[in-house]
Structures are given as C-alpha cells and as structure tokens.
Design a protein around this motif. Structure first.
Motif, PDB file in Angstrom:
ATOM      1  N   ASP A  85       0.869  -1.177   0.000  1.00 17.96           N
ATOM      2  CA  ASP A  85       0.000   0.000   0.000  1.00 17.96           C
ATOM      3  C   ASP A  85       0.905   1.226   0.000  1.00 17.96           C
ATOM      4  O   ASP A  85       1.313   1.709   1.046  1.00 17.96           O
ATOM      5  CB  ASP A  85      -0.906  -0.021   1.232  1.00 17.96           C
ATOM      6  N   GLY A  86       1.236   1.687  -1.199  1.00 20.46           N
ATOM      7  CA  GLY A  86       2.171   2.807  -1.303  1.00 20.46           C
ATOM      8  C   GLY A  86       3.536   2.379  -0.790  1.00 20.46           C
ATOM      9  O   GLY A  86       4.096   1.387  -1.226  1.00 20.46           O
ATOM     10  N   GLU A  87       4.049   3.129   0.168  1.00 18.63           N
ATOM     11  CA  GLU A  87       5.352   2.807   0.755  1.00 18.63           C
ATOM     12  C   GLU A  87       5.247   1.785   1.883  1.00 18.63           C
ATOM     13  O   GLU A  87       6.251   1.245   2.329  1.00 18.63           O
ATOM     14  CB  GLU A  87       6.033   4.082   1.266  1.00 18.63           C
ATOM     15  N   GLY A  88       4.032   1.546   2.366  1.00 16.70           N
ATOM     16  CA  GLY A  88       3.840   0.604   3.467  1.00 16.70           C
ATOM     17  C   GLY A  88       3.708  -0.818   2.970  1.00 16.70           C
ATOM     18  O   GLY A  88       2.914  -1.111   2.080  1.00 16.70           O
ATOM     19  N   LEU A  89       4.494  -1.708   3.536  1.00 19.80           N
ATOM     20  CA  LEU A  89       4.429  -3.104   3.141  1.00 19.80           C
ATOM     21  C   LEU A  89       3.136  -3.745   3.626  1.00 19.80           C
ATOM     22  O   LEU A  89       2.610  -3.396   4.683  1.00 19.80           O
ATOM     23  CB  LEU A  89       5.616  -3.881   3.729  1.00 19.80           C
ATOM     24  N   HIS A  90       2.648  -4.695   2.854  1.00 18.69           N
ATOM     25  CA  HIS A  90       1.512  -5.518   3.263  1.00 18.69           C
ATOM     26  C   HIS A  90       1.992  -6.380   4.442  1.00 18.69           C
ATOM     27  O   HIS A  90       3.183  -6.726   4.524  1.00 18.69           O
ATOM     28  CB  HIS A  90       1.073  -6.397   2.087  1.00 18.69           C
ATOM     29  N   PRO A  91       1.127  -6.748   5.385  1.00 13.47           N
ATOM     30  CA  PRO A  91       1.550  -7.590   6.516  1.00 13.47           C
ATOM     31  C   PRO A  91       2.241  -8.887   6.099  1.00 13.47           C
ATOM     32  O   PRO A  91       3.140  -9.358   6.795  1.00 13.47           O
ATOM     33  CB  PRO A  91       0.239  -7.868   7.254  1.00 13.47           C
ATOM     34  N   VAL A  92       1.852  -9.462   4.954  1.00 17.37           N
ATOM     35  CA  VAL A  92       2.537 -10.672   4.482  1.00 17.37           C
ATOM     36  C   VAL A  92       3.969 -10.332   4.083  1.00 17.37           C
ATOM     37  O   VAL A  92       4.913 -11.043   4.445  1.00 17.37           O
ATOM     38  CB  VAL A  92       1.775 -11.335   3.309  1.00 17.37           C
ATOM     39  N   GLN A  93       4.149  -9.242   3.364  1.00 17.66           N
ATOM     40  CA  GLN A  93       5.502  -8.830   2.982  1.00 17.66           C
ATOM     41  C   GLN A  93       6.349  -8.538   4.210  1.00 17.66           C
ATOM     42  O   GLN A  93       7.519  -8.933   4.289  1.00 17.66           O
ATOM     43  CB  GLN A  93       5.448  -7.587   2.093  1.00 17.66           C
ATOM     44  N   GLN A  94       5.768  -7.840   5.172  1.00 15.82           N
ATOM     45  CA  GLN A  94       6.499  -7.508   6.395  1.00 15.82           C
ATOM     46  C   GLN A  94       6.901  -8.761   7.159  1.00 15.82           C
ATOM     47  O   GLN A  94       8.021  -8.861   7.661  1.00 15.82           O
ATOM     48  CB  GLN A  94       5.664  -6.578   7.291  1.00 15.82           C
ATOM     49  N   ALA A  95       5.997  -9.739   7.224  1.00 20.33           N
ATOM     50  CA  ALA A  95       6.304 -10.986   7.923  1.00 20.33           C
ATOM     51  C   ALA A  95       7.429 -11.742   7.216  1.00 20.33           C
ATOM     52  O   ALA A  95       8.321 -12.295   7.871  1.00 20.33           O
ATOM     53  CB  ALA A  95       5.048 -11.853   8.026  1.00 20.33           C
ATOM     54  N   PHE A  96       7.419 -11.774   5.893  1.00 18.99           N
ATOM     55  CA  PHE A  96       8.506 -12.427   5.162  1.00 18.99           C
ATOM     56  C   PHE A  96       9.829 -11.734   5.466  1.00 18.99           C
ATOM     57  O   PHE A  96      10.855 -12.390   5.653  1.00 18.99           O
ATOM     58  CB  PHE A  96       8.238 -12.413   3.651  1.00 18.99           C
ATOM     59  N   LEU A  97       9.819 -10.415   5.532  1.00 20.22           N
ATOM     60  CA  LEU A  97      11.021  -9.652   5.835  1.00 20.22           C
ATOM     61  C   LEU A  97      11.483  -9.900   7.268  1.00 20.22           C
ATOM     62  O   LEU A  97      12.653 -10.208   7.521  1.00 20.22           O
ATOM     63  CB  LEU A  97      10.755  -8.170   5.606  1.00 20.22           C
ATOM     64  N   ASP A  98      10.561  -9.802   8.225  1.00 18.75           N
ATOM     65  CA  ASP A  98      10.901  -9.948   9.639  1.00 18.75           C
ATOM     66  C   ASP A  98      11.401 -11.345   9.993  1.00 18.75           C
ATOM     67  O   ASP A  98      12.264 -11.500  10.859  1.00 18.75           O
ATOM     68  CB  ASP A  98       9.682  -9.639  10.523  1.00 18.75           C
ATOM     69  N   LEU A  99      10.847 -12.367   9.342  1.00 24.35           N
ATOM     70  CA  LEU A  99      11.151 -13.750   9.716  1.00 24.35           C
ATOM     71  C   LEU A  99      12.049 -14.461   8.713  1.00 24.35           C
ATOM     72  O   LEU A  99      12.168 -15.682   8.733  1.00 24.35           O
ATOM     73  CB  LEU A  99       9.843 -14.531   9.911  1.00 24.35           C
ATOM     74  N   ASP A 100      12.707 -13.700   7.846  1.00 22.05           N
ATOM     75  CA  ASP A 100      13.621 -14.268   6.849  1.00 22.05           C
ATOM     76  C   ASP A 100      12.938 -15.363   6.036  1.00 22.05           C
ATOM     77  O   ASP A 100      13.482 -16.456   5.869  1.00 22.05           O
ATOM     78  CB  ASP A 100      14.900 -14.803   7.500  1.00 22.05           C
ATOM     79  N   GLY A 101      11.760 -15.045   5.487  1.00 19.31           N
ATOM     80  CA  GLY A 101      11.024 -16.006   4.672  1.00 19.31           C
ATOM     81  C   GLY A 101      11.556 -16.085   3.254  1.00 19.31           C
ATOM     82  O   GLY A 101      10.817 -16.403   2.337  1.00 19.31           O
ATOM     83  N   PHE A 102      12.805 -15.786   3.072  1.00 20.69           N
ATOM     84  CA  PHE A 102      13.433 -15.840   1.751  1.00 20.69           C
ATOM     85  C   PHE A 102      14.928 -16.001   1.965  1.00 20.69           C
ATOM     86  O   PHE A 102      15.451 -15.726   3.026  1.00 20.69           O
ATOM     87  CB  PHE A 102      13.153 -14.570   0.941  1.00 20.69           C
ATOM     88  N   GLN A 103      15.596 -16.502   0.945  1.00 17.98           N
ATOM     89  CA  GLN A 103      17.051 -16.502   0.948  1.00 17.98           C
ATOM     90  C   GLN A 103      17.512 -15.764  -0.294  1.00 17.98           C
ATOM     91  O   GLN A 103      17.800 -14.579  -0.234  1.00 17.98           O
ATOM     92  CB  GLN A 103      17.599 -17.923   1.048  1.00 17.98           C
ATOM     93  N   CYS A 104      17.499 -16.431  -1.442  1.00 18.78           N
ATOM     94  CA  CYS A 104      17.904 -15.703  -2.652  1.00 18.78           C
ATOM     95  C   CYS A 104      16.813 -14.733  -3.104  1.00 18.78           C
ATOM     96  O   CYS A 104      17.096 -13.764  -3.777  1.00 18.78           O
ATOM     97  CB  CYS A 104      18.271 -16.668  -3.775  1.00 18.78           C
TER      98      CYS A 104
END
Length: 190
Positions: A85-104
């Motif tokens: 939502d504009g500059e604000g991340l969606h809660p799913v995006q934020q959770a992936f960022l906060d909990l390292d839900g990605f590597q590459c």
C-alpha cells in the motif's frame, strides 16, 4: 481469409489498465514481464510446477505461465508490485522480511502472492488436504504449520526457506483480517 493470430486486449494490472496487442499464445507471465516491464513475477520452470510466477487473478492465485494473456482480459490481476500500500508493506511482505522467509528471493514474489490467497482461502473456510474436519459447520481449521505447509505446497523454494515461510504466513495470519489481498490489519491488543 486467415484467422487473426493476435488481438488488442486491455489488462487491468494492479488497478491500472494496459492496452496492448498480443499473440494469442502469449502467456500472462510473458505479457507482464516482456510487454509491461512488471518483472517482479518470476519465470521459473515455465511449466506451472514451481509457483515462482504466481499472481492473483480476481483474488485467486494462478500460475501465470499457464494463463493466456487474452484470457485475463476483463479480470483484475494483482502482481507483487501491487501488493504493498504505497510505501507501506503488506503484513505478508512484512512478515517475510521480519522472519527471513526468503534466501535468494527469486521465489518470494510468488510465495507472497500465494500466501495472500492462502489467507483468503482459509478465512473462507476452504479445506486443504491437511484439514481434519472438512464439514462446513466446523469452520476454518486451525492454521497450524502443517496446514500452512500444505496450502503453500504449490510454491517451491530451491533455497529451502520453508520453515521461515511457514512462520511468516502464520505471523501474517495473526496480523490481518478480512481480505488478505486487501491488507486490513488488526488493531493491536490493548
């Protein structure tokens, strides 16, 4: 007279209308990446097996490599570029960022789009193969790690970040209400 092999179509992508002429065989994935420069959606296997190209069409997840662009006309397509939502991340995006839900990060856009649909499907009471009680009156099943893993099983992560992905989806489920794609956040507990 030879039949036409291309059509002018108007696609609604992330709320914006785009008119383009495409060959009838053009996949939605190729139209997004090659014609509209929306490269967040990734091309993985190009056979519908990895989920890297997952987008939302009318709020439901699809693998865009198997969807023809002409079949998406008149439907609302949401790509990873349209989730925040504009500059604000969606809660799913934020959770992936906060909990390292990605590597590459290659599969992450598809994982996030799929997670949005998972949350909506769960909220609507749709069962999965991991759901014990599928009776409608039982309501939505508990969103256990097993339930999340089953619901996300169409998205592969070659790096193996599955534990963090499941944790991110669980965290996002705690922080969203209503339509997951809409991103309505819960008020903090007092």
């Amino acid at each position: 007279m030879a039949p036409a092999t291309a059509s002018a179509i108007t696609l609604t992508i992330n709320g914006e209308h785009h008119t383009l002429t495409v060959d009838h065989r053009t996949s939605l994935l190729d139209a997004l990446r090659e014609r509209l420069d929306l490269t967040g959606t990734k091309k993985g296997c190009d056979q519908g097996q990895c989920g890297a190209c997952t987008v939302l069409v009318d709020g439901r997840r699809i693998v865009s490599c198997l969807q023809l662009a002409v079949a998406a006309e008149g439907r609302a397509v949401t790509t990873i570029e349209g989730v925040a939502d504009g500059e604000g991340l969606h809660p799913v995006q934020q959770a992936f960022l906060d909990l390292d839900g990605f590597q590459c990060g290659y599969c992450t856009p598809g994982q996030i789009c799929s997670a949005l649909a998972v949350l909506d499907e769960h909220a609507a009471g749709w069962p999965s193969a991991a759901t014990d009680d599928i009776r409608p009156e039982a309501g939505p099943p508990e969103l256990t790690p097993e339930e999340i893993a089953e619901r996300m099983s169409g998205n592969l992560c070659r790096c193996g970040a599955y534990v963090s992905i499941v944790q991110a989806v669980a965290r996002a489920a705690e922080n969203t209400t209503g339509s997951a794609a809409g991103g309505t956040t819960k008020e903090p507990a007092a």
